[in-house]
Scaffold this motif. Structure first.
Motif, PDB file in Angstrom:
ATOM      1  N   ALA A 101       0.851  -1.206   0.000  1.00 31.38           N
ATOM      2  CA  ALA A 101       0.000   0.000   0.000  1.00 31.38           C
ATOM      3  C   ALA A 101       0.881   1.248   0.000  1.00 31.38           C
ATOM      4  CB  ALA A 101      -0.930  -0.018   1.217  1.00 31.38           C
ATOM      5  N   ARG A 102       1.987   1.201   0.763  1.00 28.62           N
ATOM      6  CA  ARG A 102       2.910   2.351   0.773  1.00 28.62           C
ATOM      7  C   ARG A 102       3.593   2.488  -0.589  1.00 28.62           C
ATOM      8  NH1 ARG A 102       6.909   0.946   4.650  1.00 28.62           N
ATOM      9  NH2 ARG A 102       5.784  -0.924   5.227  1.00 28.62           N
ATOM     10  N   LEU A 103       3.955   1.345  -1.181  1.00 28.60           N
ATOM     11  CA  LEU A 103       4.579   1.383  -2.511  1.00 28.60           C
ATOM     12  C   LEU A 103       3.648   2.020  -3.533  1.00 28.60           C
ATOM     13  CD1 LEU A 103       6.335  -2.038  -3.265  1.00 28.60           C
ATOM     14  CD2 LEU A 103       7.403   0.177  -2.825  1.00 28.60           C
ATOM     15  N   LEU A 104       2.370   1.667  -3.465  1.00 33.95           N
ATOM     16  CA  LEU A 104       1.376   2.213  -4.389  1.00 33.95           C
ATOM     17  C   LEU A 104       1.280   3.723  -4.230  1.00 33.95           C
ATOM     18  CD1 LEU A 104      -1.110   1.793  -6.342  1.00 33.95           C
ATOM     19  CD2 LEU A 104      -2.494   1.657  -4.267  1.00 33.95           C
ATOM     20  N   GLY A 336      11.311  -4.177   2.887  1.00 34.55           N
ATOM     21  CA  GLY A 336      10.223  -3.191   2.924  1.00 34.55           C
ATOM     22  C   GLY A 336       9.675  -2.890   4.301  1.00 34.55           C
ATOM     23  N   ASP A 337       9.712  -3.864   5.220  1.00 33.71           N
ATOM     24  CA  ASP A 337       9.233  -3.590   6.580  1.00 33.71           C
ATOM     25  C   ASP A 337      10.438  -3.401   7.494  1.00 33.71           C
ATOM     26  OD1 ASP A 337       6.461  -3.988   5.988  1.00 33.71           O
ATOM     27  OD2 ASP A 337       6.824  -6.157   5.995  1.00 33.71           O
ATOM     28  N   LYS A 338      10.297  -2.450   8.421  1.00 36.59           N
ATOM     29  CA  LYS A 338      11.384  -2.241   9.397  1.00 36.59           C
ATOM     30  C   LYS A 338      11.241  -3.265  10.514  1.00 36.59           C
ATOM     31  CE  LYS A 338      11.523   2.709   8.892  1.00 36.59           C
ATOM     32  NZ  LYS A 338      10.686   3.706   9.551  1.00 36.59           N
ATOM     33  N   VAL A 339      11.745  -4.474  10.277  1.00 34.80           N
ATOM     34  CA  VAL A 339      11.644  -5.520  11.298  1.00 34.80           C
ATOM     35  C   VAL A 339      13.009  -6.186  11.460  1.00 34.80           C
ATOM     36  CG1 VAL A 339       9.183  -6.010  10.944  1.00 34.80           C
ATOM     37  CG2 VAL A 339      10.878  -7.212   9.535  1.00 34.80           C
ATOM     38  N   PRO A 340      13.286  -6.766  12.646  1.00 33.94           N
ATOM     39  CA  PRO A 340      14.573  -7.458  12.836  1.00 33.94           C
ATOM     40  C   PRO A 340      14.691  -8.686  11.920  1.00 33.94           C
ATOM     41  CG  PRO A 340      13.435  -7.114  14.946  1.00 33.94           C
ATOM     42  CD  PRO A 340      12.473  -6.751  13.870  1.00 33.94           C
ATOM     43  N   ASP A 341      15.937  -9.129  11.656  1.00 34.35           N
ATOM     44  CA  ASP A 341      16.165 -10.285  10.769  1.00 34.35           C
ATOM     45  C   ASP A 341      15.478 -11.552  11.272  1.00 34.35           C
ATOM     46  OD1 ASP A 341      17.647  -8.822   8.998  1.00 34.35           O
ATOM     47  OD2 ASP A 341      19.574  -9.314   9.947  1.00 34.35           O
ATOM     48  N   GLY A 342      15.378 -11.688  12.598  1.00 32.29           N
ATOM     49  CA  GLY A 342      14.782 -12.907  13.161  1.00 32.29           C
ATOM     50  C   GLY A 342      13.290 -12.782  13.432  1.00 32.29           C
ATOM     51  N   PHE A 343      12.653 -11.735  12.876  1.00 30.00           N
ATOM     52  CA  PHE A 343      11.219 -11.454  13.118  1.00 30.00           C
ATOM     53  C   PHE A 343      10.337 -12.438  12.351  1.00 30.00           C
ATOM     54  CE2 PHE A 343       7.286  -9.313  11.827  1.00 30.00           C
ATOM     55  CZ  PHE A 343       6.844  -8.674  12.985  1.00 30.00           C
ATOM     56  N   ILE A 344       9.442 -13.096  13.073  1.00 26.36           N
ATOM     57  CA  ILE A 344       8.543 -14.079  12.439  1.00 26.36           C
ATOM     58  C   ILE A 344       7.092 -13.666  12.642  1.00 26.36           C
ATOM     59  CG2 ILE A 344       7.704 -16.467  12.606  1.00 26.36           C
ATOM     60  CD1 ILE A 344      10.581 -17.296  12.991  1.00 26.36           C
TER      61      ILE A 344
END
Ligand SMILES: *Cc1c(COP(=O)(O)O)cnc(C)c1O
Length: 367
Positions: A101-104, A336-344
């Motif tokens: 949605a942000r990309l759009l 695209g999302d600001k999340v940690p590498d180990g985020f599930i």
């Protein structure tokens, strides 16, 4: 009528002697229609379809507004942005919303002269940017961060400034929370997710309070052809009947899994709006009827997260959410999302909670 009853009966024809209880799908490219086409209810397949009408009526009853269905959640979002915004307008987006949605907005609508402002969902931080904005776009709980904002308070503030409000209600679904009832002008949903819940179709819809928006959205759909196939809509309507049961089970299972994950030292940052000490809980418990199927947690790094996912037996590694089957993915693999590498991100399904917890326990132990 209670929601559990409504989802079963909404949009269904009155029963007629000798007729099927459930009407079938109508496949139609064109309809017999002589003379003035405006005088014929159905004339061409891009404009209308009885299978869409039944589903839209069903959703309209649940949403408390007028509904149009679209080819996908993204088509529904595009329809709202195109209908509400002109060159020179300002939109306030959540900086943690669904990435596409942000990309759009950034890629297409900013090129057309729309100014984009962004702030986090949590603590209604977007409200600090609404001055002079045409449209406030909310997503709560946000995907994938599960931040929650107060929709009624946001609507109240936005309307005072003459700003329209749209809510991406995909994660919660209309039974989880009802943005139109909170005063939102648009409630948008990707029905690919929990609303239909069987991981077998792509679909979206928009509900509006004011019929004039319905006409604009319909014109957009007619012009762009962002229409769903009748078969998808028929499947969606069929799936709607079990929505309350699925959400009830998914929410119960998600809470059980979140509580289990909390007990492990190798798991950090468990987020679920239904956990009483989650930062989102205070608002979620006021505005949501179900906390929904999505929870998140973080493992120490990418490698551990990948090993965990590979170890799962019942839980399928897959994107998307809201299905009958429990799925999980390392969100960082998409970017695209600001999340940690180990985020599930986990989509908790409708299996027995004990089996889900046991699969997570075994897969984590084997890491
Ligand atoms: C998946 C999703 C969308 C996009 O829906 P599609 O049906 O994939 O086009 C929009 N918003 C949210 C919050 C989503 O999760």
């Amino acid at each position: 009528m209670k929601p559990a009853t409504q989802v079963i009966h909404a949009g269904r024809h009155p029963r007629q002697q000798g007729e099927p209880l459930a009407s079938g799908v109508t496949f139609a490219g064109t309809y017999a229609a002589s003379g003035d086409p405006a005088k014929v209810k159905y004339n061409y397949g891009r404009y209308h379809n009885p299978t869409w009408s039944a589903f839209e009526q069903a959703l309209g009853e649940l949403e408390g507004g007028s509904v149009l269905c679209f080819a996908s959640g993204m088509a529904a979002i595009t329809a709202v942005l195109d209908s509400a915004l002109q060159p020179g307008d300002v939109i306030v987006l959540p900086e943690d919303s669904y990435y596409t949605a942000r990309l759009l907005a950034d890629g297409v609508f900013s090129r057309m002269g729309v100014t984009i402002r962004k702030a986090p969902t949590a603590e209604n931080r977007q409200l600090s940017l609404i001055h002079g904005a045409r449209l406030l776009w909310l997503e709560t709980p946000s995907n994938p961060g599960l931040a929650v904002c107060d929709v009624a308070a946001a609507v109240e503030a936005a309307h005072r400034h003459g700003t329209l409000v749209a809510v991406d209600n995909t994660t919660a679904t209309v039974l989880g929370q009802n943005p139109v009832a909170f005063g939102a002008d648009f409630s948008v949903s990707s029905d690919t997710k929990a609303l239909t819940g069987h991981s077998d179709l792509v679909l979206g819809h928009v509900a509006v309070r004011d019929k004039k928006w319905n006409e604009k959205l319909q014109a957009f759909r007619n012009l762009t052809g962002a229409i769903p196939g009748p078969m998808e809509v028929w499947l969606a309507h069929r799936s709607l009947g079990t929505l309350e049961m699925r959400l009830e089970r998914q929410t119960r299972n998600a809470l059980a899994l979140a509580e289990y994950l909390r007990t492990r030292d190798d798991v950090a940052a468990v987020r679920y709006p239904g956990l009483p000490d989650d930062p989102a809980y205070a608002i979620a418990v006021q505005q949501m009827r179900f906390f929904g199927p999505v929870l998140t947690f973080t493992l120490r790094n990418q490698e551990l997260a990948e090993r965990f996912l590979a170890n799962c037996k019942l839980v399928v590694e897959a994107t998307s959410f809201g299905g009958l089957h429990t799925t999980a993915e390392r969100r960082g693999r998409w970017g695209g999302d600001k999340v940690p590498d180990g985020f599930i991100r986990v989509s908790v399904g409708c299996e027995d909670a004990a089996d889900i917890v046991a699969d997570f326990a075994a897969a984590l132990d084997a890491v």
